[in-house]
Motif scaffolding. Structure first.
Motif, PDB file in Angstrom:
ATOM      1  N   GLU A 101       3.679 -17.073 -30.098  1.00 21.60           N
ATOM      2  CA  GLU A 101       4.326 -15.802 -29.694  1.00 21.60           C
ATOM      3  C   GLU A 101       3.346 -14.636 -29.875  1.00 21.60           C
ATOM      4  OE1 GLU A 101       8.800 -16.739 -31.208  1.00 21.60           O
ATOM      5  OE2 GLU A 101       8.028 -14.731 -31.743  1.00 21.60           O
ATOM      6  N   GLU A 102       2.627 -14.655 -30.994  1.00 23.66           N
ATOM      7  CA  GLU A 102       1.680 -13.561 -31.261  1.00 23.66           C
ATOM      8  C   GLU A 102       0.561 -13.575 -30.211  1.00 23.66           C
ATOM      9  OE1 GLU A 102       2.525 -11.379 -33.109  1.00 23.66           O
ATOM     10  OE2 GLU A 102       3.745 -12.246 -34.708  1.00 23.66           O
ATOM     11  N   GLU A 103       0.080 -14.789 -29.902  1.00 24.12           N
ATOM     12  CA  GLU A 103      -1.014 -14.890 -28.913  1.00 24.12           C
ATOM     13  C   GLU A 103      -0.536 -14.398 -27.554  1.00 24.12           C
ATOM     14  OE1 GLU A 103      -1.813 -19.085 -29.609  1.00 24.12           O
ATOM     15  OE2 GLU A 103      -3.801 -18.579 -30.375  1.00 24.12           O
ATOM     16  N   LYS A 104       0.712 -14.704 -27.208  1.00 23.01           N
ATOM     17  CA  LYS A 104       1.238 -14.272 -25.904  1.00 23.01           C
ATOM     18  C   LYS A 104       1.423 -12.751 -25.896  1.00 23.01           C
ATOM     19  CE  LYS A 104       4.785 -14.971 -22.385  1.00 23.01           C
ATOM     20  NZ  LYS A 104       4.614 -13.542 -22.045  1.00 23.01           N
ATOM     21  N   ALA A 105       1.931 -12.221 -27.010  1.00 25.42           N
ATOM     22  CA  ALA A 105       2.139 -10.763 -27.089  1.00 25.42           C
ATOM     23  C   ALA A 105       0.803 -10.038 -26.935  1.00 25.42           C
ATOM     24  CB  ALA A 105       2.796 -10.419 -28.421  1.00 25.42           C
ATOM     25  N   LEU A 106      -0.231 -10.607 -27.549  1.00 23.16           N
ATOM     26  CA  LEU A 106      -1.568  -9.993 -27.449  1.00 23.16           C
ATOM     27  C   LEU A 106      -2.067 -10.054 -26.005  1.00 23.16           C
ATOM     28  CD1 LEU A 106      -4.194  -8.807 -28.574  1.00 23.16           C
ATOM     29  CD2 LEU A 106      -4.835 -11.129 -29.315  1.00 23.16           C
ATOM     30  N   ALA A 107      -1.912 -11.227 -25.375  1.00 20.36           N
ATOM     31  CA  ALA A 107      -2.386 -11.384 -23.986  1.00 20.36           C
ATOM     32  C   ALA A 107      -1.636 -10.420 -23.061  1.00 20.36           C
ATOM     33  CB  ALA A 107      -2.175 -12.828 -23.543  1.00 20.36           C
ATOM     34  N   ASP A 108      -0.319 -10.301 -23.255  1.00 19.95           N
ATOM     35  CA  ASP A 108       0.478  -9.385 -22.417  1.00 19.95           C
ATOM     36  C   ASP A 108       0.032  -7.936 -22.633  1.00 19.95           C
ATOM     37  OD1 ASP A 108       3.671 -11.223 -22.754  1.00 19.95           O
ATOM     38  OD2 ASP A 108       1.809 -11.625 -21.627  1.00 19.95           O
ATOM     39  N   TYR A 109      -0.246  -7.601 -23.878  1.00 17.37           N
ATOM     40  CA  TYR A 109      -0.658  -6.211 -24.178  1.00 17.37           C
ATOM     41  C   TYR A 109      -2.000  -5.900 -23.517  1.00 17.37           C
ATOM     42  CZ  TYR A 109      -1.555  -1.891 -26.687  1.00 17.37           C
ATOM     43  OH  TYR A 109      -1.839  -0.579 -26.985  1.00 17.37           O
ATOM     44  N   LEU A 110      -2.915  -6.872 -23.546  1.00 20.56           N
ATOM     45  CA  LEU A 110      -4.236  -6.663 -22.924  1.00 20.56           C
ATOM     46  C   LEU A 110      -4.082  -6.443 -21.423  1.00 20.56           C
ATOM     47  CD1 LEU A 110      -6.391  -9.371 -24.800  1.00 20.56           C
ATOM     48  CD2 LEU A 110      -6.243  -6.911 -25.290  1.00 20.56           C
ATOM     49  N   ALA A 111      -3.167  -7.232 -20.818  1.00 21.55           N
ATOM     50  CA  ALA A 111      -2.949  -7.079 -19.357  1.00 21.55           C
ATOM     51  C   ALA A 111      -2.396  -5.680 -19.055  1.00 21.55           C
ATOM     52  CB  ALA A 111      -1.976  -8.158 -18.892  1.00 21.55           C
ATOM     53  N   GLU A 112      -1.503  -5.230 -19.904  1.00 22.86           N
ATOM     54  CA  GLU A 112      -0.898  -3.887 -19.760  1.00 22.86           C
ATOM     55  C   GLU A 112      -1.982  -2.797 -19.892  1.00 22.86           C
ATOM     56  OE1 GLU A 112       2.014  -3.480 -18.707  1.00 22.86           O
ATOM     57  OE2 GLU A 112       1.923  -1.304 -18.924  1.00 22.86           O
ATOM     58  N   LEU A 113      -2.838  -3.006 -20.873  1.00 27.94           N
ATOM     59  CA  LEU A 113      -3.890  -2.009 -21.159  1.00 27.94           C
ATOM     60  C   LEU A 113      -4.875  -1.887 -19.989  1.00 27.94           C
ATOM     61  CD1 LEU A 113      -4.241  -0.365 -23.732  1.00 27.94           C
ATOM     62  CD2 LEU A 113      -5.789  -2.121 -24.599  1.00 27.94           C
ATOM     63  N   GLU A 114      -5.122  -3.002 -19.314  1.00 26.24           N
ATOM     64  CA  GLU A 114      -6.030  -2.948 -18.153  1.00 26.24           C
ATOM     65  C   GLU A 114      -5.455  -1.975 -17.121  1.00 26.24           C
ATOM     66  OE1 GLU A 114      -6.721  -7.162 -17.061  1.00 26.24           O
ATOM     67  OE2 GLU A 114      -8.827  -6.689 -17.491  1.00 26.24           O
ATOM     68  N   LYS A 115      -4.110  -1.978 -17.012  1.00 22.32           N
ATOM     69  CA  LYS A 115      -3.483  -1.089 -16.017  1.00 22.32           C
ATOM     70  C   LYS A 115      -3.483   0.358 -16.536  1.00 22.32           C
ATOM     71  CE  LYS A 115      -0.197  -4.588 -14.689  1.00 22.32           C
ATOM     72  NZ  LYS A 115       0.957  -4.905 -15.472  1.00 22.32           N
ATOM     73  N   THR A 116      -2.976   0.538 -17.754  1.00 24.92           N
ATOM     74  CA  THR A 116      -2.800   1.934 -18.245  1.00 24.92           C
ATOM     75  C   THR A 116      -4.145   2.616 -18.513  1.00 24.92           C
ATOM     76  OG1 THR A 116      -2.695   1.059 -20.489  1.00 24.92           O
ATOM     77  CG2 THR A 116      -0.586   1.406 -19.348  1.00 24.92           C
ATOM     78  N   ASP A 117      -5.121   1.863 -19.000  1.00 16.85           N
ATOM     79  CA  ASP A 117      -6.383   2.508 -19.398  1.00 16.85           C
ATOM     80  C   ASP A 117      -7.522   2.257 -18.407  1.00 16.85           C
ATOM     81  OD1 ASP A 117      -4.678   2.710 -21.620  1.00 16.85           O
ATOM     82  OD2 ASP A 117      -6.392   3.039 -22.932  1.00 16.85           O
ATOM     83  N   LYS A 118      -7.206   1.510 -17.324  1.00 15.04           N
ATOM     84  CA  LYS A 118      -8.189   1.239 -16.257  1.00 15.04           C
ATOM     85  C   LYS A 118      -9.472   0.568 -16.780  1.00 15.04           C
ATOM     86  CE  LYS A 118      -6.613   5.237 -13.571  1.00 15.04           C
ATOM     87  NZ  LYS A 118      -5.954   5.865 -14.767  1.00 15.04           N
ATOM     88  N   VAL A 119      -9.320  -0.193 -17.888  1.00 16.83           N
ATOM     89  CA  VAL A 119     -10.480  -0.923 -18.433  1.00 16.83           C
ATOM     90  C   VAL A 119     -10.445  -2.359 -17.934  1.00 16.83           C
ATOM     91  CG1 VAL A 119     -10.737   0.470 -20.510  1.00 16.83           C
ATOM     92  CG2 VAL A 119      -9.102  -1.441 -20.504  1.00 16.83           C
ATOM     93  N   LYS A 120     -11.573  -3.060 -18.126  1.00 19.77           N
ATOM     94  CA  LYS A 120     -11.629  -4.484 -17.769  1.00 19.77           C
ATOM     95  C   LYS A 120     -11.723  -5.270 -19.080  1.00 19.77           C
ATOM     96  CE  LYS A 120     -14.551  -7.727 -15.067  1.00 19.77           C
ATOM     97  NZ  LYS A 120     -15.027  -8.471 -16.290  1.00 19.77           N
ATOM     98  N   ILE A 121     -10.857  -6.265 -19.237  1.00 18.33           N
ATOM     99  CA  ILE A 121     -10.811  -6.989 -20.519  1.00 18.33           C
ATOM    100  C   ILE A 121     -11.024  -8.481 -20.301  1.00 18.33           C
ATOM    101  CG2 ILE A 121      -9.408  -7.551 -22.531  1.00 18.33           C
ATOM    102  CD1 ILE A 121      -7.913  -4.927 -22.162  1.00 18.33           C
ATOM    103  N   THR A 122     -11.945  -9.051 -21.093  1.00 23.16           N
ATOM    104  CA  THR A 122     -12.117 -10.520 -21.075  1.00 23.16           C
ATOM    105  C   THR A 122     -11.994 -11.030 -22.515  1.00 23.16           C
ATOM    106  OG1 THR A 122     -14.495 -10.163 -21.271  1.00 23.16           O
ATOM    107  CG2 THR A 122     -13.641 -10.607 -19.059  1.00 23.16           C
TER     108      THR A 122
END
Ligand code: HGY
Ligand code: MN
Ligand code: MN
Length: 410
Positions: free
Chosen positions: A296-317
Motif C-alpha cells: 500500500e505504501e509503495e502504491k501510495a508513493l507511486a501515485d503521488y509521484l505520478a500526481e507530482l509530474e502533473k502538478t509540478d511539471k517535473v519528470k520522475i524516474t
C-alpha cells in the motif's frame, strides 16, 4: 556446563571496533573497502587462532568451520552476522553476533565438547548495502536469492564493481555460496531500537522481521536563476523532492501506521546556492511488518509521484534497489531462546526486527531465529551505539545455551 571466555569476547569486540577508523576517527567499514579488509583480516585471523577451517566463498562470505571426524558430513549449525558497517557507525551492529558466535565455538572446542553436527560462524558480505545494493547481499546470494555473478557485477555508488573490489582486498573466494546446507541458523544482534532498553528487557526472542523497500528516485526540473525566476515560472526538482519526503512522513504519522520511511541520501544538480536545481536524486527506504501494508505504501508513493509530474511539471524516474518481504522466524528456536533466558533469570520478550538482517535470508533455506540484546536509548547506525557489558555477556550466554542444545554438545 559450558562457559564462554567473557574477557576474550569483549577484547575481540573492542579490538574490531578500533578498525576502520578514518582520519576523523569515524568508523566506516563499507563492503570490500580497505577499512573493511582490516576487519576481515582480524576476524579471519581469530577464526584460525580458534582452530577453525576458514573458507571464503565467491561472494566473499567468510566461514569459520569446526567439524570433527564424528560429525563430519552432518548438516552444520550455522551462526554469524556481519562486520561491514554504515558510515560513522557504532561498534556493535553485526560485529557482536559474529564474535559471540566465534567465542562460543572456540570455547566448546577448547572444552573438548562433542557436538552432533559441525558448527560454523559466518561473517556475511555486504549486509549494510551502503556501497552496493541490495543489502544483505552475501546471505541473499548464499540462500539462492540472487545469482552470484550478478552480485559480483554490481556497480557501487562510487562506480566500483563488487567482484573487482573483493579481488583487490583478497576476499574473492572460489567456493560456491551455499556449499554448506545449514541444519539451522541463529543470529545474535543488538536491537538497534529503543524498546528493550525502555522496558527493561535483557533478551529479545526475535519472532519476525519487517519488510523493506528501497528505491532511488530521480526528479528532473529546469535549471534556472534563483533570483530572476518568478515562482510561477519555476520547475523546481528540489521542491518536488521535498514534497515527496514530506508526503511519506505524513503517511507514517497516520493513526495506527507502523510504516517507517527514511530518505538517507539526497543530491541536487548542479548543486549551487543560486541555481534552481535541474535534478534531485534521492533514496526512499520504506518498511512495514505487514506485506499488504508495505505494498500500500509503495502504491501510495507511486501515485503521488505520478500526481507530482502533473502538478509540478517535473519528470520522475525510479529505480528499485532492494525489496524484501517480512519474514517469520522458527517458533522452535524462538521458544528455546525464551526457555534459556528464563532459566538464567533474564527478562525476555518477543520482538520484531525493525532492521534488515542476514537471518532473514537464511530463513529461506533453514529454520532460523535471532536473539536481541538492548541498545541504550535505542541509538544505532551512530558512533554512540552502546550496549552494557552485562547485557552483551548475558546475550552471549543465552546464545551459548541455545547452541549447546541445538548442537547436542556434550
Ligand atoms: O538497513 C538495515 O536495516 C540493516 O542495518 N542493513
Ligand atoms: Mn546489523
Ligand atoms: Mn546495520
Amino acid at each position: 556446563m559450558f562457559k564462554i571466555n567473557k574477557e576474550r569476547l569483549l577484547a575481540h569486540l573492542f579490538a574490531l571496533g578500533k578498525t576502520g577508523l578514518d582520519a576523523e576517527g569515524q568508523r566506516t567499514r563499507a563492503c570490500a573497502s580497505d577499512t573493511e579488509k582490516e576487519g576481515r583480516d582480524l576476524v579471519s585471523g581469530w577464526m584460525r587462532e580458534a582452530g577453525l577451517k576458514v573458507v571464503v566463498d565467491r561472494i566473499g562470505n567468510i566461514h569459520g568451520i569446526w567439524e570433527t571426524p564424528e560429525n563430519q558430513g552432518q548438516k552444520p549449525l550455522m551462526l554469524g552476522s556481519h562486520i561491514d558497517t554504515v558510515i560513522n557507525a557504532g561498534q556493535y551492529d553485526g560485529c557482536y553476533g559474529v564474535l559471540a558466535a566465534l567465542e562460543i565455538i572456540q570455547s566448546l572446542r577448547e572444552a573438548g565438547a562433542a557436538t552432533a553436527r559441525p558448527l560454523v560462524v559466518t561473517a556475511w558480505t555486504n549486509e549494510e548495502g551502503i556501497r552496493y545494493s541490495p543489502d544483505m547481499m552475501g546471505s541473499l546470494v548464499y540462500a539462492g536469492g540472487m545469482k552470484c555473478d550478478d552480485a559480483l557485477a554490481t556497480v557501487g555508488v562510487d562506480g566500483t564493481v563488487l567482484g573487482e573490489e573483493l579481488r583487490r582486498i583478497g576476499y574473492a573466494g572460489t567456493v560456491e555460496p551455499g556449499f554448506l546446507k545449514p541444519y539451522a541458523f541463529v543470529e545474535l544482534h543488538i536491537e538497534q531500537g529503543p524498546i528493550m532498553d525502555a522496558e527493561g528487557y535483557a533478551i529479545g526472542a526475535v519472532e519476525d522481521l519487517q519488510g523493506i523497500s528501497w528505491q532511488k528516485i530521480t526528479i528532473e526540473g529546469v535549471q534556472n536563476h534563483a533570483g530572476t525566476t518568478p515562482t510561477s515560472y519555476r520547475i523546481d526538482a528540489g521542491v518536488a523532492a521535498a514534497k515527496v519526503i514530506t508526503y511519506m512522513r505524513q503517511r507514517c504519522l497516520l493513526p495506527g501506521s507502523r510504516t517507517v520511511c527514511t530518505t538517507g541520501c539526497i543530491a541536487f544538480e548542479p548543486n549551487a546556492i543560486n541555481v534552481i536545481p535541474s535534478k534531485a536524486v534521492f533514496t526512499v527506504d520504506v518498511r512495514n511488518p505487514n506485506e499488504e501494508k508495505l505494498r500500500e505504501e509503495e502504491k501510495a508513493l507511486a501515485d503521488y509521484l505520478a500526481e507530482l509530474e502533473k502538478t509540478d511539471k517535473v519528470k520522475i524516474t525510479t529505480e528499485r534497489l532492494s525489496r524484501f518481504e517480512p519474514v517469520l522466524f522458527d517458533e522452535g528456536i524462538v521458544t528455546l531462546v525464551e526457555k534459556y533466558a528464563k532459566k538464567r533469570g533474564l527478562r525476555c520478550r518477543r520482538m520484531t526486527s525493525g532492521a534488515g538482517q542476514d537471518a532473514q535470508m537464511l530463513a529461506r533455506i533453514c529454520p532460523t531465529a535471532m536473539i536481541f540484546v538492548p541498545s541504550v536509548n535505542g541509538i544505532s547506525h551512530n558512533p554512540r551505539e552502546f550496549t552494557k557489558e552485562e547485557d552483551l555477556l548475558a546475550g552471549a550466554e543465552v546464545f551459548l545455551d541455545v547452541v549447546v542444545e541445538m548442537s547436542e554438545a556434550k
